[in-house]
Write a protein that holds these residues in place. Sequence first.
Motif, PDB file in Angstrom:
ATOM      1  N   ALA A 445       0.827  -1.196   0.000  1.00 16.22           N
ATOM      2  CA  ALA A 445       0.000   0.000   0.000  1.00 16.22           C
ATOM      3  C   ALA A 445       0.865   1.251   0.000  1.00 16.22           C
ATOM      4  CB  ALA A 445      -0.909  -0.002   1.229  1.00 16.22           C
ATOM      5  N   ASP A 446       0.292   2.350  -0.469  1.00 19.38           N
ATOM      6  CA  ASP A 446       1.003   3.622  -0.481  1.00 19.38           C
ATOM      7  C   ASP A 446       1.270   4.151   0.923  1.00 19.38           C
ATOM      8  OD1 ASP A 446       2.118   6.007  -1.101  1.00 19.38           O
ATOM      9  OD2 ASP A 446       0.386   6.863  -2.108  1.00 19.38           O
ATOM     10  N   PRO A 447       0.274   4.189   1.835  1.00 14.40           N
ATOM     11  CA  PRO A 447       0.580   4.696   3.177  1.00 14.40           C
ATOM     12  C   PRO A 447       1.562   3.779   3.908  1.00 14.40           C
ATOM     13  CG  PRO A 447      -1.799   4.609   2.782  1.00 14.40           C
ATOM     14  CD  PRO A 447      -1.141   3.830   1.697  1.00 14.40           C
ATOM     15  N   ILE A 448       2.733   4.309   4.260  1.00 14.98           N
ATOM     16  CA  ILE A 448       3.744   3.569   5.004  1.00 14.98           C
ATOM     17  C   ILE A 448       4.060   4.362   6.262  1.00 14.98           C
ATOM     18  CG2 ILE A 448       6.059   2.578   4.985  1.00 14.98           C
ATOM     19  CD1 ILE A 448       5.879   2.440   1.948  1.00 14.98           C
ATOM     20  N   ASP A 449       3.832   3.766   7.411  1.00 10.87           N
ATOM     21  CA  ASP A 449       4.077   4.433   8.686  1.00 10.87           C
ATOM     22  C   ASP A 449       5.502   4.153   9.135  1.00 10.87           C
ATOM     23  OD1 ASP A 449       3.237   5.783  11.193  1.00 10.87           O
ATOM     24  OD2 ASP A 449       3.518   3.794  12.063  1.00 10.87           O
ATOM     25  N   VAL A 450       6.250   5.198   9.516  1.00 14.41           N
ATOM     26  CA  VAL A 450       7.592   5.023  10.054  1.00 14.41           C
ATOM     27  C   VAL A 450       7.575   5.404  11.524  1.00 14.41           C
ATOM     28  CG1 VAL A 450       8.311   7.347   9.313  1.00 14.41           C
ATOM     29  CG2 VAL A 450      10.041   5.625   9.820  1.00 14.41           C
ATOM     30  N   SER A 451       8.149   4.557  12.372  1.00 15.77           N
ATOM     31  CA  SER A 451       8.151   4.824  13.804  1.00 15.77           C
ATOM     32  C   SER A 451       9.068   6.004  14.118  1.00 15.77           C
ATOM     33  CB  SER A 451       8.603   3.584  14.584  1.00 15.77           C
ATOM     34  OG  SER A 451       9.941   3.268  14.274  1.00 15.77           O
ATOM     35  N   ALA A 452       8.807   6.643  15.240  1.00 13.67           N
ATOM     36  CA  ALA A 452       9.529   7.877  15.567  1.00 13.67           C
ATOM     37  C   ALA A 452      10.981   7.636  15.914  1.00 13.67           C
ATOM     38  CB  ALA A 452       8.824   8.576  16.734  1.00 13.67           C
ATOM     39  N   TYR A 453      11.324   6.458  16.481  1.00 12.64           N
ATOM     40  CA  TYR A 453      12.671   6.276  17.001  1.00 12.64           C
ATOM     41  C   TYR A 453      13.392   5.058  16.455  1.00 12.64           C
ATOM     42  CZ  TYR A 453      10.935   9.619  20.429  1.00 12.64           C
ATOM     43  OH  TYR A 453      10.388  10.725  21.024  1.00 12.64           O
ATOM     44  N   PHE A 454      12.704   3.915  16.298  1.00 14.14           N
ATOM     45  CA  PHE A 454      13.460   2.689  16.049  1.00 14.14           C
ATOM     46  C   PHE A 454      13.275   2.136  14.643  1.00 14.14           C
ATOM     47  CE2 PHE A 454      10.010   2.194  19.112  1.00 14.14           C
ATOM     48  CZ  PHE A 454       9.095   1.399  18.448  1.00 14.14           C
ATOM     49  N   GLY A 455      12.840   2.986  13.711  1.00 19.00           N
ATOM     50  CA  GLY A 455      12.919   2.635  12.306  1.00 19.00           C
ATOM     51  C   GLY A 455      12.005   1.532  11.827  1.00 19.00           C
ATOM     52  N   ALA A 456      10.900   1.274  12.510  1.00 22.15           N
ATOM     53  CA  ALA A 456       9.964   0.257  12.035  1.00 22.15           C
ATOM     54  C   ALA A 456       9.078   0.844  10.944  1.00 22.15           C
ATOM     55  CB  ALA A 456       9.103  -0.252  13.181  1.00 22.15           C
ATOM     56  N   LEU A 457       8.885   0.102   9.865  1.00 26.90           N
ATOM     57  CA  LEU A 457       7.964   0.483   8.793  1.00 26.90           C
ATOM     58  C   LEU A 457       6.734  -0.419   8.871  1.00 26.90           C
ATOM     59  CD1 LEU A 457      10.361   0.952   5.738  1.00 26.90           C
ATOM     60  CD2 LEU A 457       9.641   2.631   7.426  1.00 26.90           C
ATOM     61  N   THR A 458       5.546   0.172   8.814  1.00 27.47           N
ATOM     62  CA  THR A 458       4.295  -0.569   8.925  1.00 27.47           C
ATOM     63  C   THR A 458       3.422  -0.234   7.723  1.00 27.47           C
ATOM     64  OG1 THR A 458       4.423  -0.395  11.339  1.00 27.47           O
ATOM     65  CG2 THR A 458       2.310  -1.074  10.405  1.00 27.47           C
TER      66      THR A 458
END
Length: 471
Positions: A445-458
């Motif tokens: 999907a186009d929306p990709i969430d990046v965590s604020a500190y530890f670099g997780a992509l969701t």
Amino acid sequence: MPSYLSEAPPDVVFSIFIYCDIASVVSVGQTCRYLHDLSLHQSVWLALVKDLRQRFILPPMIPDLEGARTMDLITLVKRTLTGPETWNPTSSGFAPQVSQRITLHPTIHLGAGILSWENEAKLSPSGHYVLFNNWQTLECWDVVADTLIWKHVSNLDRAGVLLFAMDEPVDGDTLIIVICERTRSLERKKQVFFYIEIIELDLRSGAHTSLLQLRCPDTSYDNPFADPAILGNVAVVALSAYADVFLVLDWKSQSAFAVEASGTHCGILMEIVPAHLILKTRDVRDRTGSGDLYLIDIEATLRSHGAPVDLHAGAPFHPVTLDDLPKILTQSIMPSVEGSPRTSHQLSVCRSPLHTDIYRIWVFHSHTDAVLCSYDLSLRPATAPSWIERTRAPARHVFYHHRIAYSGHTEFFERIEGRPGVVSQIAPPVLTPTRGELDLPGDCADPIDVSAYFGALTFATNSEVIILYFK
């Protein structure tokens, strides 16, 4: 009784250190050899790192801390500042390497999969939960157990979730969620109503409590909402139908005010920090593409411009102009070269892992040139708020960005040269735009969430919600 900290016994110094933030411990350790040695004791850094984990700054799957060496604990802290090691750029770019992949398995919707351009997935600050908009039904998933623990059932008829944002208080098993909804009339299918709802979700029981539900004025827009955010008892939502109007809601006092762009300010972005709003503006009519950054006192603005929330009437808002807001701080942001009036901008704010009352502000601003700037905002109780510019560097000239992490990395989605997908990230320590490429599923999907500190992509695919962690 010792007159100086350097004369105090070690157990007294250790007791003081556990009430300090990391920056204070490091500063004290630079004063003399005795305090330097004590500041590097494993018990000190174990307490500091545990505090970061309790405040959701460290990822949930870090190794056992009790047996970790001091240098290993310091390395964990450094990672919160710089992002994953394989995100660090070189002159030739960088190659993010996945260390862990977690998959969740939402119910396939009517045989059509779970993928839609609206189906956004966001990781909670703790990393333990994912909120997923599954075809306009908001769901909360337990990451470890891969189980659905809550599904939003609105008290509104034929309601569908359009956008959402969450806050995860550190002192309880709850999420505070702001939900932007659309309903359709049973009598007249084209009659559409829009609502903003704020709820508290109990993550142990899976029950939620409605804190506020506001009907917005009628509009011809299919989705008038943008950029929702929430922190504590304050939520903000942009109302695109009103051309650059932000609604600010205090759900505890059931009061609100609206802000509109004015004069040369033709666009607003807004983030929340404790007791304050951070506003970024842009001027699409100015050939220099100028922009400004403001710090606004929320309580003072509610006193001067707030009004009780009219929950059900759908009455029009009466926004105040940006010029009328009580501004505490102002900062000008401008690219260096004149050119086309087409602009793009982004604003992200993260609490500092090192300092208790300092916040990192990232500002992306593009015109002919694109720049990525960072500021440190101090909100120490004993002093007046202040901010300083830390960095200003060229950035990739793009027109859509996701959240910018504390480390300065961000990403946007591309499909190039037949590859299924790449994530491109900006890293400001390098003075030229740098891309790190990552193969993603072809149905990502186009929306990709990046965590604020530890670099997780969701993000979601057609059959799964995926969380990627990096080495």
